[in-house]
Write a protein that holds these residues in place. Sequence first.
Motif, PDB file in Angstrom:
ATOM      1  N   ASP A 198       0.856  -1.122   0.151  1.00 47.84           N
ATOM      2  CA  ASP A 198      -0.120  -0.048  -0.190  1.00 47.84           C
ATOM      3  C   ASP A 198       0.911   1.265   0.173  1.00 47.84           C
ATOM      4  O   ASP A 198       1.628   1.526   0.888  1.00 47.84           O
ATOM      5  CB  ASP A 198      -1.025  -0.165   1.104  1.00 47.84           C
ATOM      6  CG  ASP A 198      -1.905   1.010   1.242  1.00 47.84           C
ATOM      7  OD1 ASP A 198      -1.703   2.017   0.554  1.00 47.84           O
ATOM      8  OD2 ASP A 198      -3.056   0.940   2.002  1.00 47.84           O
ATOM      9  N   LYS A 199       0.831   1.888  -0.947  1.00 48.83           N
ATOM     10  CA  LYS A 199       1.731   3.125  -1.316  1.00 48.83           C
ATOM     11  C   LYS A 199       1.588   4.209  -0.182  1.00 48.83           C
ATOM     12  O   LYS A 199       2.503   5.122   0.067  1.00 48.83           O
ATOM     13  CB  LYS A 199       1.684   3.728  -2.463  1.00 48.83           C
ATOM     14  CG  LYS A 199       0.333   4.299  -2.745  1.00 48.83           C
ATOM     15  CD  LYS A 199       0.377   5.292  -3.986  1.00 48.83           C
ATOM     16  CE  LYS A 199      -0.862   6.119  -4.026  1.00 48.83           C
ATOM     17  NZ  LYS A 199      -1.192   6.982  -5.147  1.00 48.83           N
ATOM     18  N   ASP A 224       7.672   3.866  -9.254  1.00 49.34           N
ATOM     19  CA  ASP A 224       7.002   3.991 -10.667  1.00 49.34           C
ATOM     20  C   ASP A 224       5.682   4.859 -10.241  1.00 49.34           C
ATOM     21  O   ASP A 224       4.885   5.158 -11.130  1.00 49.34           O
ATOM     22  CB  ASP A 224       6.440   2.968 -11.374  1.00 49.34           C
ATOM     23  CG  ASP A 224       5.865   1.486 -10.417  1.00 49.34           C
ATOM     24  OD1 ASP A 224       5.624   2.160  -9.387  1.00 49.34           O
ATOM     25  OD2 ASP A 224       5.526   0.563 -10.893  1.00 49.34           O
ATOM     26  N   ASP A 225       5.318   5.070  -8.917  1.00 50.03           N
ATOM     27  CA  ASP A 225       4.073   5.790  -8.423  1.00 50.03           C
ATOM     28  C   ASP A 225       4.559   7.382  -8.146  1.00 50.03           C
ATOM     29  O   ASP A 225       5.725   7.561  -7.571  1.00 50.03           O
ATOM     30  CB  ASP A 225       3.407   5.387  -7.059  1.00 50.03           C
ATOM     31  CG  ASP A 225       2.351   5.973  -6.537  1.00 50.03           C
ATOM     32  OD1 ASP A 225       1.253   5.337  -7.209  1.00 50.03           O
ATOM     33  OD2 ASP A 225       2.431   6.816  -6.026  1.00 50.03           O
ATOM     34  N   ASN A 253       2.683  17.609 -17.350  1.00 53.30           N
ATOM     35  CA  ASN A 253       1.430  17.965 -16.708  1.00 53.30           C
ATOM     36  C   ASN A 253       1.035  16.971 -15.715  1.00 53.30           C
ATOM     37  O   ASN A 253       0.192  17.328 -14.847  1.00 53.30           O
ATOM     38  CB  ASN A 253       0.609  18.303 -17.896  1.00 53.30           C
ATOM     39  CG  ASN A 253       1.019  19.957 -18.501  1.00 53.30           C
ATOM     40  OD1 ASN A 253       1.837  20.541 -17.883  1.00 53.30           O
ATOM     41  ND2 ASN A 253       0.432  20.041 -19.620  1.00 53.30           N
ATOM     42  N   GLU A 254       1.146  15.773 -16.204  1.00 54.97           N
ATOM     43  CA  GLU A 254       0.642  14.742 -15.318  1.00 54.97           C
ATOM     44  C   GLU A 254       1.364  14.656 -14.016  1.00 54.97           C
ATOM     45  O   GLU A 254       0.787  14.106 -13.149  1.00 54.97           O
ATOM     46  CB  GLU A 254       0.496  13.472 -15.995  1.00 54.97           C
ATOM     47  CG  GLU A 254      -0.388  13.353 -17.510  1.00 54.97           C
ATOM     48  CD  GLU A 254      -0.484  12.242 -18.227  1.00 54.97           C
ATOM     49  OE1 GLU A 254      -0.073  10.963 -17.742  1.00 54.97           O
ATOM     50  OE2 GLU A 254      -0.738  12.224 -19.332  1.00 54.97           O
ATOM     51  N   THR A 255       2.464  14.987 -13.883  1.00 52.87           N
ATOM     52  CA  THR A 255       3.399  14.645 -13.046  1.00 52.87           C
ATOM     53  C   THR A 255       3.845  15.972 -12.372  1.00 52.87           C
ATOM     54  O   THR A 255       5.157  16.008 -11.913  1.00 52.87           O
ATOM     55  CB  THR A 255       4.716  13.630 -12.961  1.00 52.87           C
ATOM     56  OG1 THR A 255       5.162  13.958 -14.166  1.00 52.87           O
ATOM     57  CG2 THR A 255       4.035  12.332 -13.220  1.00 52.87           C
ATOM     58  N   ILE A 256       3.208  17.039 -12.402  1.00 49.17           N
ATOM     59  CA  ILE A 256       3.882  18.270 -12.226  1.00 49.17           C
ATOM     60  C   ILE A 256       4.181  18.590 -10.656  1.00 49.17           C
ATOM     61  O   ILE A 256       5.120  19.249 -10.528  1.00 49.17           O
ATOM     62  CB  ILE A 256       2.883  19.509 -12.519  1.00 49.17           C
ATOM     63  CG1 ILE A 256       3.337  20.851 -12.704  1.00 49.17           C
ATOM     64  CG2 ILE A 256       1.543  19.690 -11.473  1.00 49.17           C
ATOM     65  CD1 ILE A 256       4.224  21.171 -13.957  1.00 49.17           C
ATOM     66  N   ALA A 257       3.573  17.783  -9.732  1.00 52.92           N
ATOM     67  CA  ALA A 257       3.650  18.071  -8.411  1.00 52.92           C
ATOM     68  C   ALA A 257       5.398  17.491  -8.211  1.00 52.92           C
ATOM     69  O   ALA A 257       6.002  17.769  -7.366  1.00 52.92           O
ATOM     70  CB  ALA A 257       2.683  17.328  -7.298  1.00 52.92           C
ATOM     71  N   VAL A 258       5.561  16.134  -8.740  1.00 43.61           N
ATOM     72  CA  VAL A 258       6.914  15.596  -8.404  1.00 43.61           C
ATOM     73  C   VAL A 258       7.763  16.430  -9.191  1.00 43.61           C
ATOM     74  O   VAL A 258       8.773  16.587  -8.719  1.00 43.61           O
ATOM     75  CB  VAL A 258       6.662  14.343  -9.521  1.00 43.61           C
ATOM     76  CG1 VAL A 258       8.150  13.356  -9.275  1.00 43.61           C
ATOM     77  CG2 VAL A 258       5.743  13.311  -9.079  1.00 43.61           C
TER      78      VAL A 258
END
Length: 852
Positions: free
Chosen positions: A635-636, A677-678, A721-726
């Motif tokens: 569980d991440k 990968d998450d 854009n899909e991982t902008i917070a990362v």
Amino acid sequence: MAAAGSASWQPQEEGLKEICGLLEQQISPYSSADKSQIWQQLQHYSQFPDFNNYLVFILARAEGKSGEIRQAAGLLLKNNLRTAYKLMSPAHQQYIKSELLPCLGAADKHIRSTVGTIVTVVVQQGGILGWPELLQALVNCLDSSDLNHMEGAMDALSKICEDIPQVLDSDMPGLAERPIKIFLPRLFQFFQSPHTSLRKLSLDSVNQYIMLMPSALYTSMDKFLQGLFVLANDPAAEVRKLVCAAFVQLIEIHPSFLEPHLKNVIEYMLQVSKDTDDEVALEACEFWSVYCDAQLPYESLREFLPRLIPILLSNMVYADDDESLVDAEEDESLPDRDQDLKPRFHTPRFHGSDDAEDDDDDSYGIWNLRKCSAAALDVLSNVFGDEILPALMPIIEAKLSASGDEAWKDREAAVLTLGAIAEGCINGLYPHLSEIVAFLIPLLDDKFALIRSISCWTLSRFSKYIVQDSGNKKGYEQFDSVLTGLLRRILDTNKRVQEAACSAFATLEEEAAEELAPRLEVILQHLMCAFGKYQRRNLRIVYDAIGTLADAVGEKLNQPVYLEILMPPLIAKWQQVSNSDKDLLRLLECFTSIAQALGTGFSQFDQPVFQRCINIIQTQQLAKVDPISAGVQYDKEFIVCSLDLLSGLTEGLQGGIESLVAQSNLRDLLLQCCMDDDSDVRQSAFALVGDLAKVCPVHLRPRLSEFLDVATNQLTTPKLNETIAVANNACWAIGELAIKVRQEISPVVMTVISCLVPILQHAEQGVNKSVVENTAITLGRLAWVCPDLVSPHMEHFMQPWCISLSMIRDDIEKEDAFRGLCAVVRANPSAALSSLVLMCKAIASWDEWRTT
């Protein structure tokens, strides 16, 4: 079972009998057979190539069998085809399709419906091009005068429109026009059918295309609108609901179509917002919020407000069958059921000014007419402000003054209304705020639990202004009364009130911040008392309230008298819950806030907390590849919460974290998390990299090049854009590392710069504010430590960089960025000339320069 070509395929009687027998045992509530064994036997038969042929034969031709058995065969066939259709031989595919088409008009309604579902699956798996006979069969059935044929085709068509609408809006070989253009006139014709089922299915089908808006519908919009107006007063509630849904979608996505008819549409939606059928009224009430968001003139709605507002207020009174009326009776002694414990997701750590709020949905109940009407009133109040008060206040006053137990729902709705308009109408309400609050405080002790709970919520909606007024004696007394009243309700015996009070108090904490310091002891006593008595569901909210309190008062919490109240119960719970218990997640979050607030004061608790976080991350990383060896399911959330708690410890302990890091394998675990990968895991991992870089970079140095490479990779991903917070956290971490390792950052400088410059160049196109700020700061830090590498490329980014720098708040990070600006201008002054004006504006943006 024998496999044969579709034309000559016939079932063997023995196989047919056996499958029917199994299906009968499976669906019979009276059968003593082991259902799991029956299921395994059916799955075994699925391995035979022609098993699905048997199922479609039973569905289509076993007329001597019950409808339930035939339907069960069809449902099993549907599930099989989802996974096996593409693996089947063309002959078997063809047999199944040829058997389905004649059943579109079956006499049994349930058989027709099952066939429609299977047809949709076949089209999903094989495409419409793989079944050219289907379109002609559907058209023939729709044009038939036989109701069974029309309903069967319409049922199948509506399922295709719902699940895979795009297949009918595509070019087909051999057809002069797209299928949707062939079907639309027939669907419009069914709007006038005497049969409710055909009106409903046809309108539902067309509604699926409002968002896609194929040219066939676009050019037929007048006809569609005429049809909607015809159906507007349909005797069937399910049809009226679909009419409302159509108008809501149109006003949201294509408002221009409705502009010529706006007054008529508003008049209609006004009428159905008080429909006798609650589902119709609910769909209609969605219209008002959506209208306010659409690019349409508010003026058109303004004249209807005196009529609309009473309808919304009437809808906000609890219905007799509202499930909340049952929930409201739940005493704290009743254990929570598993279904009461809704899944809840942690928001990963985000470095920047747009730190995401963790806003849980209303955990009680589903979306209903009451909530929708309150939301609509909230939106209207934000659009029209005090204009709505003349229509509103007489109704509120009348409901509040209604006496007697039988009128409690009206009083409750009036309190809800005050909360709904608290933000939008504050200018008009503010002069009366003290009277409103004075009226609400006694309601915290009302005999009806739902009045107590809604009073908590409404007071929280005014908390910003209650805190603002606490500077004077009268205002402080009022603030103290609200605080005391909410604390009293936190210890209510009713679960619903407990939740409302705890949530309201958390809101008050955020607004009051350090104003709470003088009352910390009594606040902590109440919260920890609640901690000891709440059931699991509400306990999660206490964790949030404690965490919010720590965030609000910061280091003022670091007093022995407060820690003696706060920490022993939390530590007892910490020792009680296992590493795989979901309740641990809230506790990890709570400790994160406490560690940051206490700073070095948390050092007496740091070692076991730090080590447990390490253990959880290790166990979860193992569980990802080998859950049996790990002893837990992956569980991440446990990794993310543990990383965030480690960040909180680092921020609080500062250099004090160094000895803990030195004695652990955190560096290697963290690098692994940075490559996970998450995206949530990576986001929290890079936040921790940045925090560690600030206080103990020496422990990152042995694998520095790897950390820099994986951080840089987050900025080069094609789906930024899909991982902008990362990317945001990775960018910030690179900047923090740069100012600590100096020249060691040089191998990645140009790659990072090439990723940062486009972000600055597109800053005005809606890029996240924090991402732009961190980009500008990191660029400045790289320029500061490696000016010779950065300065030759200044002309590509000086202008957007200066614009972004001018919008950053004054702090140490901005100071670093300006050191970089000075360094590159010194190294390449001529490249800065064209941006001189913007550079001066950036310099002028400083209000306070830190002296060193």
